[in-house]
Design a protein around this motif. Sequence first.
Motif, short mmCIF file in Angstrom:
data_model
loop_
_atom_site.label_atom_id
_atom_site.label_comp_id
_atom_site.label_asym_id
_atom_site.label_seq_id
_atom_site.Cartn_x
_atom_site.Cartn_y
_atom_site.Cartn_z
N ASP A 154 0.76 -1.09 -0.01
CA ASP A 154 0.16 -0.04 -0.14
C ASP A 154 0.89 1.33 0.26
O ASP A 154 0.31 2.38 -0.14
N GLY A 155 2.13 1.04 0.02
CA GLY A 155 2.97 2.40 0.24
C GLY A 155 2.70 3.27 1.44
O GLY A 155 2.82 4.45 1.56
N LYS A 156 2.59 2.32 2.56
CA LYS A 156 2.43 3.05 3.81
C LYS A 156 3.73 3.21 4.68
O LYS A 156 4.49 1.95 5.13
N GLY A 157 4.20 4.42 4.91
CA GLY A 157 5.65 4.47 5.78
C GLY A 157 6.83 4.22 4.65
O GLY A 157 7.75 4.41 4.99
N THR A 158 6.50 3.96 3.22
CA THR A 158 7.62 3.67 2.48
C THR A 158 7.18 3.69 1.09
O THR A 158 6.04 3.85 1.04
N GLU A 159 8.00 3.68 0.19
CA GLU A 159 7.31 3.60 -1.40
C GLU A 159 6.66 2.44 -1.56
O GLU A 159 7.31 1.34 -0.89
N ARG A 160 5.64 2.24 -2.36
CA ARG A 160 4.88 0.99 -2.81
C ARG A 160 6.19 0.21 -3.76
O ARG A 160 6.78 0.67 -4.48
N ASN A 161 6.26 -1.00 -3.07
CA ASN A 161 7.02 -1.93 -3.89
C ASN A 161 6.26 -3.39 -3.99
O ASN A 161 6.39 -4.17 -3.00
N LEU A 162 5.84 -3.64 -4.97
CA LEU A 162 5.07 -4.84 -5.15
C LEU A 162 5.95 -6.41 -5.06
O LEU A 162 5.51 -7.20 -4.50
N GLU A 163 7.15 -6.03 -5.49
CA GLU A 163 8.00 -7.09 -5.47
C GLU A 163 8.38 -7.40 -3.87
O GLU A 163 8.35 -8.65 -3.60
N LYS A 164 8.77 -6.21 -3.32
CA LYS A 164 8.92 -6.37 -1.79
C LYS A 164 7.75 -7.00 -0.90
O LYS A 164 7.94 -7.90 -0.22
N ALA A 165 6.56 -6.52 -1.34
CA ALA A 165 5.30 -7.08 -0.84
C ALA A 165 5.17 -8.58 -1.24
O ALA A 165 4.81 -9.31 -0.15
N PHE A 166 5.47 -8.87 -2.11
CA PHE A 166 5.40 -10.41 -2.43
C PHE A 166 6.43 -10.99 -1.69
O PHE A 166 5.99 -12.09 -1.04
N TYR A 167 7.63 -10.77 -1.65
CA TYR A 167 8.58 -11.27 -0.88
C TYR A 167 8.39 -11.45 0.43
O TYR A 167 8.24 -12.84 1.02
N TRP A 168 7.54 -10.35 1.28
CA TRP A 168 7.34 -10.55 2.69
C TRP A 168 5.86 -11.39 2.49
O TRP A 168 5.96 -12.32 3.84
N PHE A 169 5.09 -11.26 1.80
CA PHE A 169 3.86 -12.11 2.04
C PHE A 169 4.28 -13.63 1.78
O PHE A 169 3.81 -14.63 2.53
N HIS A 170 5.18 -14.01 0.88
CA HIS A 170 5.78 -15.47 0.82
C HIS A 170 6.26 -15.87 2.01
O HIS A 170 6.29 -17.03 2.24
N ASN A 171 7.04 -14.94 2.53
CA ASN A 171 7.72 -15.41 3.83
C ASN A 171 6.88 -15.57 5.01
O ASN A 171 7.32 -16.13 5.90
N SER A 172 5.60 -15.09 4.94
CA SER A 172 4.69 -15.28 6.05
C SER A 172 4.28 -16.61 5.86
O SER A 172 3.70 -17.04 7.03
N ARG A 173 4.43 -17.24 5.05
CA ARG A 173 3.78 -18.71 4.89
C ARG A 173 4.80 -19.87 5.51
O ARG A 173 4.45 -20.96 5.34
N LYS A 174 5.92 -19.31 5.75
CA LYS A 174 7.21 -20.46 6.24
C LYS A 174 6.88 -20.64 7.61
O LYS A 174 6.23 -20.51 8.39
#
Length: 174
Positions: A154-174
């Motif tokens: 959503d770009g909250k507190g940082t620049e919007r970055n969908l690649e990093k969003a995907f990376y962290w969402f993916h890591n949340s499943r580990k």
Amino acid sequence: MFNSAKHYEIGKGTEKNLEKAFYWYQKTAENGVKEAMFNLAAFYENGKGTEKNFEKAFYWYQKAAEQGDIIAIYNLAIFYKNGEGTEKNLEKAFHWFHKVAENDIKEAMFNLAVCYENGEGTEKNLEKAFYWYQKTAEKDDIDAIIELAICYEDGKGTERNLEKAFYWFHNSRK
């Protein structure tokens, strides 16, 4: 006295007896032993060996906090945040969360991020919320990982970055 309390609490060398453990924690806490103060507070908070009493739990966490017990300080923040055993005070909760977060305790770091994100006890500051979510996510805290992914998405507190969003969402499943 403290060792007697611990032995009664866990049943080491004697039969488990929470009432006797409570009694010995109380005696030891009254003699100024920080660990006993913390344990006595926890007994009051959870109704172990005595009736639940949030006011007394708050009192003993405060005594342990005055002697530098970092988890007691964290518990004070929670009590202030929820208004348990004391009047609800988000400014004091924020203050104590901040103190504990600076000691690298991930639960406090996450709560501090939430305070900044929602403006609880402090001015709303999405950049600081992002910072604390990031620090907490680096400690493998699943809630912080998800919040960090949302910040990137959503770009909250940082620049919007969908690649990093995907990376962290993916890591949340580990």
